[in-house]
Design a protein around this motif. Structure first.
Motif, short mmCIF file in Angstrom:
data_model
loop_
_atom_site.label_atom_id
_atom_site.label_comp_id
_atom_site.label_asym_id
_atom_site.label_seq_id
_atom_site.Cartn_x
_atom_site.Cartn_y
_atom_site.Cartn_z
N GLY A 43 0.75 -1.24 0.00
CA GLY A 43 0.00 0.00 0.00
C GLY A 43 0.78 1.29 0.00
O GLY A 43 0.26 2.30 0.44
N SER A 44 2.00 1.28 -0.48
CA SER A 44 2.72 2.55 -0.49
C SER A 44 3.45 2.75 -1.81
O SER A 44 3.85 1.81 -2.47
CB SER A 44 3.72 2.61 0.66
OG SER A 44 4.74 1.66 0.46
N ARG A 49 0.35 6.56 1.42
CA ARG A 49 -0.18 5.29 1.92
C ARG A 49 -1.60 5.15 1.38
O ARG A 49 -2.44 6.02 1.61
CB ARG A 49 -0.21 5.26 3.45
CG ARG A 49 1.13 5.39 4.12
CD ARG A 49 2.06 4.26 3.88
NE ARG A 49 1.59 3.05 4.52
CZ ARG A 49 2.15 1.87 4.38
NH1 ARG A 49 3.19 1.74 3.60
NH2 ARG A 49 1.68 0.82 4.99
N LEU A 50 -1.86 4.08 0.69
CA LEU A 50 -3.16 3.88 0.08
C LEU A 50 -4.15 3.25 1.06
O LEU A 50 -3.76 2.47 1.93
CB LEU A 50 -3.02 2.99 -1.15
CG LEU A 50 -2.20 3.58 -2.29
CD1 LEU A 50 -2.01 2.55 -3.39
CD2 LEU A 50 -2.87 4.82 -2.83
N LYS A 53 -4.24 -0.64 2.46
CA LYS A 53 -2.89 -1.20 2.28
C LYS A 53 -2.88 -2.36 1.29
O LYS A 53 -2.67 -3.52 1.66
CB LYS A 53 -2.31 -1.66 3.61
CG LYS A 53 -2.08 -0.56 4.60
CD LYS A 53 -1.46 -1.10 5.86
CE LYS A 53 -1.36 -0.03 6.91
NZ LYS A 53 -0.91 -0.56 8.19
N VAL A 57 1.15 -2.73 -5.38
CA VAL A 57 0.78 -1.45 -5.96
C VAL A 57 1.55 -1.27 -7.27
O VAL A 57 2.78 -1.36 -7.28
CB VAL A 57 1.11 -0.28 -5.00
CG1 VAL A 57 0.77 1.05 -5.64
CG2 VAL A 57 0.39 -0.46 -3.68
N ALA A 59 1.95 1.60 -9.36
CA ALA A 59 1.68 3.03 -9.36
C ALA A 59 1.60 3.61 -10.77
O ALA A 59 0.71 4.42 -11.05
CB ALA A 59 2.74 3.77 -8.55
N LYS A 62 -1.64 2.78 -12.11
CA LYS A 62 -2.74 3.21 -11.23
C LYS A 62 -3.66 2.02 -10.92
O LYS A 62 -4.88 2.09 -10.99
CB LYS A 62 -3.51 4.36 -11.88
CG LYS A 62 -4.35 5.16 -10.96
CD LYS A 62 -3.64 6.32 -10.37
CE LYS A 62 -4.67 7.21 -9.68
NZ LYS A 62 -4.18 8.09 -8.73
N VAL A 64 -4.06 -1.57 -8.21
CA VAL A 64 -3.65 -2.24 -6.98
C VAL A 64 -4.24 -3.64 -6.94
O VAL A 64 -5.25 -3.92 -7.58
CB VAL A 64 -4.07 -1.46 -5.71
CG1 VAL A 64 -3.40 -0.11 -5.65
CG2 VAL A 64 -5.58 -1.31 -5.64
N LEU A 109 -10.37 3.70 -2.93
CA LEU A 109 -9.38 3.56 -4.00
C LEU A 109 -10.01 3.88 -5.36
O LEU A 109 -9.42 4.59 -6.18
CB LEU A 109 -8.79 2.16 -4.00
CG LEU A 109 -7.79 1.87 -2.88
CD1 LEU A 109 -7.58 0.37 -2.74
CD2 LEU A 109 -6.48 2.59 -3.14
N GLU A 112 -10.47 7.50 -5.88
CA GLU A 112 -9.20 8.18 -6.12
C GLU A 112 -8.60 7.80 -7.49
O GLU A 112 -7.48 8.19 -7.80
CB GLU A 112 -8.20 7.85 -5.01
CG GLU A 112 -8.59 8.43 -3.67
CD GLU A 112 -7.66 8.03 -2.54
OE1 GLU A 112 -6.55 7.51 -2.81
OE2 GLU A 112 -8.05 8.22 -1.38
N TRP A 114 -8.04 4.59 -8.74
CA TRP A 114 -7.28 3.34 -8.79
C TRP A 114 -8.18 2.21 -9.24
O TRP A 114 -9.34 2.11 -8.84
CB TRP A 114 -6.72 3.00 -7.42
CG TRP A 114 -5.63 3.92 -6.96
CD1 TRP A 114 -5.81 5.11 -6.30
CD2 TRP A 114 -4.23 3.76 -7.14
NE1 TRP A 114 -4.59 5.68 -6.06
CE2 TRP A 114 -3.60 4.88 -6.56
CE3 TRP A 114 -3.45 2.78 -7.75
CZ2 TRP A 114 -2.22 5.04 -6.57
CZ3 TRP A 114 -2.08 2.94 -7.74
CH2 TRP A 114 -1.48 4.06 -7.17
#
Length: 174
Positions: A43-44, A49-50, A53, A57, A59, A62, A64, A109, A112, A114
């Motif tokens: 989660g990071s 920190r998403l 967690k 990830v 990133a 985008k 998870v 998530l 945001e 994700w």
């Protein structure tokens, strides 16, 4: 059926169950790494920190990935529907809180931006199907091209400036 171990032993056994570095998580990590995917753990990315967690990830994509145990996260499979006989009210409440917490984290998530994939422990049995599912979710392995950043205000956006910064183009050939 009565519990075959003492409450102290049961407590000791339960306290040793970990949320990070589990067998299913390690298997998925090895599959993805061997396929060429790179990721961050738990989660990071950077200082962010998403929610919830996520186990893995991605990133740049985008995206998870959560690797959930069927019993602990109340999956609809046989293992997930097995309810403990002793202290059943406690376990039902605990597992329901986990389901609610998972749903809230996944909703945050999604809000945001994700994309979320949950891989259940029971899905690990068919490795080829799992690999297909992961590829379909993540897309092709390798680096994801970075998004083109907008030109800052006041900066000249000339095509020549881009060419001048390209190390492969040499305009001073003689």
């Amino acid at each position: 059926m009565a519990d075959t171990v003492s409450p102290e032993q049961r407590s000791r056994n339960m306290s040793r169950i970990r949320g990070k570095g589990t067998g299913p998580e390690l298997l998925i990590r090895s599959i993805l790494h061997a396929a060429g995917y790179r990721f961050r753990l738990h989660g990071s990315f950077g200082k962010v920190r998403l929610p919830g967690k996520p186990d893995l990830v991605f990133a740049g994509r985008k995206k998870v990935l959560f690797v959930n145990g069927c019993f602990w996260h109340f999956h609809s499979c046989r293992a997930g529907q097995h309810a403990p006989k002793t202290n059943s009210d406690f376990w039902a409440a605990k597992r329901n809180r986990t389901v609610e917490r998972d749903a809230a984290a996944q909703a945050r998530l999604g809000a945001e931006g994700w994309d979320v994939l949950v891989v259940w422990e029971c899905e690990l049995r068919d490795r080829s199907l799992l690999e297909e599912q992961l590829r379909a979710f993540l897309g092709p392995p390798g680096r994801v091209p970075a998004a083109v950043s907008p030109v800052p205000a006041g900066a000249a956006a000339s095509p020549q400036a881009a060419l001048d910064s390209d190390p492969d183009s040499n305009t001073n050939q003689e």
